[in-house]
Design a protein around this motif. Structure first.
Motif, PDB file in Angstrom:
ATOM      1  N   UNK A 116       0.812  -1.213   0.000  1.00 44.23           N
ATOM      2  CA  UNK A 116       0.000   0.000   0.000  1.00 44.23           C
ATOM      3  C   UNK A 116       0.850   1.268   0.000  1.00 44.23           C
ATOM      4  N   UNK A 117       2.153   1.136   0.212  1.00 43.18           N
ATOM      5  CA  UNK A 117       3.037   2.293   0.070  1.00 43.18           C
ATOM      6  C   UNK A 117       2.892   2.881  -1.331  1.00 43.18           C
ATOM      7  N   UNK A 118       2.693   2.014  -2.316  1.00 38.91           N
ATOM      8  CA  UNK A 118       2.490   2.482  -3.687  1.00 38.91           C
ATOM      9  C   UNK A 118       1.230   3.299  -3.829  1.00 38.91           C
ATOM     10  N   UNK A 119       0.149   2.859  -3.160  1.00 37.34           N
ATOM     11  CA  UNK A 119      -1.114   3.596  -3.223  1.00 37.34           C
ATOM     12  C   UNK A 119      -0.974   4.977  -2.576  1.00 37.34           C
ATOM     13  N   UNK A 120      -0.260   5.033  -1.439  1.00 41.28           N
ATOM     14  CA  UNK A 120      -0.051   6.321  -0.775  1.00 41.28           C
ATOM     15  C   UNK A 120       0.789   7.240  -1.656  1.00 41.28           C
ATOM     16  N   UNK A 121       1.807   6.683  -2.303  1.00 44.52           N
ATOM     17  CA  UNK A 121       2.656   7.490  -3.187  1.00 44.52           C
ATOM     18  C   UNK A 121       1.839   8.096  -4.317  1.00 44.52           C
ATOM     19  N   UNK A 122       0.894   7.307  -4.866  1.00 40.10           N
ATOM     20  CA  UNK A 122       0.038   7.826  -5.923  1.00 40.10           C
ATOM     21  C   UNK A 122      -0.849   8.965  -5.467  1.00 40.10           C
ATOM     22  N   UNK A 123      -1.225   8.946  -4.180  1.00 37.73           N
ATOM     23  CA  UNK A 123      -2.071  10.014  -3.639  1.00 37.73           C
ATOM     24  C   UNK A 123      -1.294  11.296  -3.364  1.00 37.73           C
ATOM     25  N   UNK A 124      -0.136  11.152  -2.718  1.00 39.88           N
ATOM     26  CA  UNK A 124       0.571  12.346  -2.258  1.00 39.88           C
ATOM     27  C   UNK A 124       1.553  12.889  -3.282  1.00 39.88           C
ATOM     28  N   UNK A 126       1.582  13.724  -6.622  1.00 38.46           N
ATOM     29  CA  UNK A 126       1.307  14.835  -7.546  1.00 38.46           C
ATOM     30  C   UNK A 126       1.324  16.220  -6.900  1.00 38.46           C
ATOM     31  N   UNK A 127       1.050  16.332  -5.617  1.00 39.40           N
ATOM     32  CA  UNK A 127       0.993  17.638  -4.963  1.00 39.40           C
ATOM     33  C   UNK A 127       2.223  17.923  -4.103  1.00 39.40           C
ATOM     34  N   UNK A 128       3.240  17.096  -4.211  1.00 39.90           N
ATOM     35  CA  UNK A 128       4.494  17.360  -3.523  1.00 39.90           C
ATOM     36  C   UNK A 128       5.375  18.266  -4.386  1.00 39.90           C
ATOM     37  N   UNK A 129       6.354  18.960  -3.792  1.00 46.74           N
ATOM     38  CA  UNK A 129       7.273  19.793  -4.586  1.00 46.74           C
ATOM     39  C   UNK A 129       7.985  18.944  -5.641  1.00 46.74           C
ATOM     40  N   UNK A 130       8.299  19.520  -6.801  1.00 46.07           N
ATOM     41  CA  UNK A 130       8.906  18.753  -7.906  1.00 46.07           C
ATOM     42  C   UNK A 130      10.140  17.961  -7.505  1.00 46.07           C
ATOM     43  N   UNK A 131      11.001  18.556  -6.646  1.00 47.13           N
ATOM     44  CA  UNK A 131      12.236  17.853  -6.279  1.00 47.13           C
ATOM     45  C   UNK A 131      11.966  16.663  -5.357  1.00 47.13           C
ATOM     46  N   UNK A 132      10.792  16.622  -4.719  1.00 48.67           N
ATOM     47  CA  UNK A 132      10.427  15.513  -3.835  1.00 48.67           C
ATOM     48  C   UNK A 132       9.554  14.486  -4.534  1.00 48.67           C
ATOM     49  N   UNK A 133       9.003  14.856  -5.674  1.00 46.55           N
ATOM     50  CA  UNK A 133       8.001  14.027  -6.338  1.00 46.55           C
ATOM     51  C   UNK A 133       8.583  12.733  -6.902  1.00 46.55           C
ATOM     52  N   UNK A 134       9.719  12.832  -7.592  1.00 43.50           N
ATOM     53  CA  UNK A 134      10.290  11.651  -8.245  1.00 43.50           C
ATOM     54  C   UNK A 134      10.659  10.550  -7.258  1.00 43.50           C
ATOM     55  N   UNK A 135      11.373  10.856  -6.156  1.00 39.62           N
ATOM     56  CA  UNK A 135      11.688   9.777  -5.204  1.00 39.62           C
ATOM     57  C   UNK A 135      10.448   9.081  -4.654  1.00 39.62           C
ATOM     58  N   UNK A 136       9.378   9.855  -4.401  1.00 38.91           N
ATOM     59  CA  UNK A 136       8.148   9.265  -3.868  1.00 38.91           C
ATOM     60  C   UNK A 136       7.506   8.335  -4.890  1.00 38.91           C
ATOM     61  N   UNK A 137       7.431   8.788  -6.146  1.00 34.18           N
ATOM     62  CA  UNK A 137       6.810   7.957  -7.189  1.00 34.18           C
ATOM     63  C   UNK A 137       7.635   6.705  -7.458  1.00 34.18           C
ATOM     64  N   UNK A 138       8.967   6.850  -7.472  1.00 37.97           N
ATOM     65  CA  UNK A 138       9.836   5.678  -7.695  1.00 37.97           C
ATOM     66  C   UNK A 138       9.655   4.663  -6.575  1.00 37.97           C
TER      67      UNK A 138
END
Length: 248
Positions: A116-124, A126-138
């Motif tokens: 479910x970490x993947x599901x949370x990453x999908x939620x949060x 898109x609205x995170x700062x660009x420099x934080x977005x890629x690590x979360x999605x990966x």
């Protein structure tokens, strides 16, 4: 809010149970089928994080502090869920006598909580700062099991965790054999894969992790080499009837 009220009520009830019966917490982690349901605690946490994102950020005031708080909670959850899945499955197979016919769907709860970490990453994400977005999605892709190399790395890390825990417990009963070199050469591939992932993602954090892994590999190599020399010196291996030919 109703979810939070339910969470607090259930946690209070469980805490009360363990206070009244202080020996039960340790037993509950290895007792079937109760041990499997510890994963549901992390499912509840994932729901709270997801709801915080939806009602506090996506549909809410989008406070800067809350965006940071959700990101911090995401990484804490990702680490705890993975550690829980690794340790809980190890405890389950180490201390709980089970047969294949005794398997039930609750066995999947610890791993499902990590997924479910993947599901949370999908939620949060898109609205995170660009420099934080890629690590979360990966990280989300890795946990969800939708990515070719990173998912395999995470799967290997789980296996590495199982093997490490089993080795630590078995150390007092282990005698040296040539198979100890497996500790080195299999993990070399694991280290190389980590380096390649860091190169592909241009992540300095992953490069640091791979550097620490390489140092630990050198330590393990030296330890194994010393153990080999000692085993030959005390005639534990490389002598007739005391090596792989002892049962011949």
């Amino acid at each position: 809010m109703f979810d939070l009220i339910l969470f607090v009520c259930l946690r209070t009830a469980m805490t009360t149970r363990f206070i009244l019966e202080p020996r039960k917490p340790a037993k509950s982690l290895i007792h079937p089928p109760e041990c499997s349901f510890f994963g549901s605690f992390w499912l509840s946490i994932s729901t709270i994080i997801g709801s915080t994102q939806i009602y506090g950020i996506t549909r809410g005031p989008k406070g800067a502090w809350l965006i940071v708080a959700v990101r911090v909670l995401f990484w804490i959850y990702a680490a705890c869920a993975l550690i829980n899945a690794t340790v809980q499955y190890w405890l389950f197979f180490q201390f709980t006598p089970n047969k294949v016919l005794q398997m039930n769907p609750a066995w999947s709860l610890p791993l499902y909580a990590a997924m479910l970490t993947g599901a949370i990453a999908g939620l949060i994400g898109p609205l995170q700062p660009p420099e934080q977005r890629l690590p979360i999605i990966v990280a989300g892709c890795a946990y969800q099991g939708l990515d070719i190399a990173i998912f395999m790395w995470l799967f290997c890390f789980c296996l590495f965790g199982f093997a490490t825990l089993s080795f630590i417990v078995a150390i007092p009963r282990m005698g040296f054999t040539l198979s100890w070199w497996v500790f080195v050469f299999l993990n070399v591939g694991f280290n190389i894969a980590t380096i390649e992932i860091g190169t592909e993602l241009k992540s300095e954090g992953i490069w640091w992790v791979s550097s620490v892994m390489a140092i630990l590999l050198v330590v393990i190599w030296l330890f194994t080499l010393v153990s080999l020399v000692k085993a030959v010196w005390i005639r534990q291996i490389m002598w007739p009837g005391r090596d792989e030919d002892k049962d011949m």
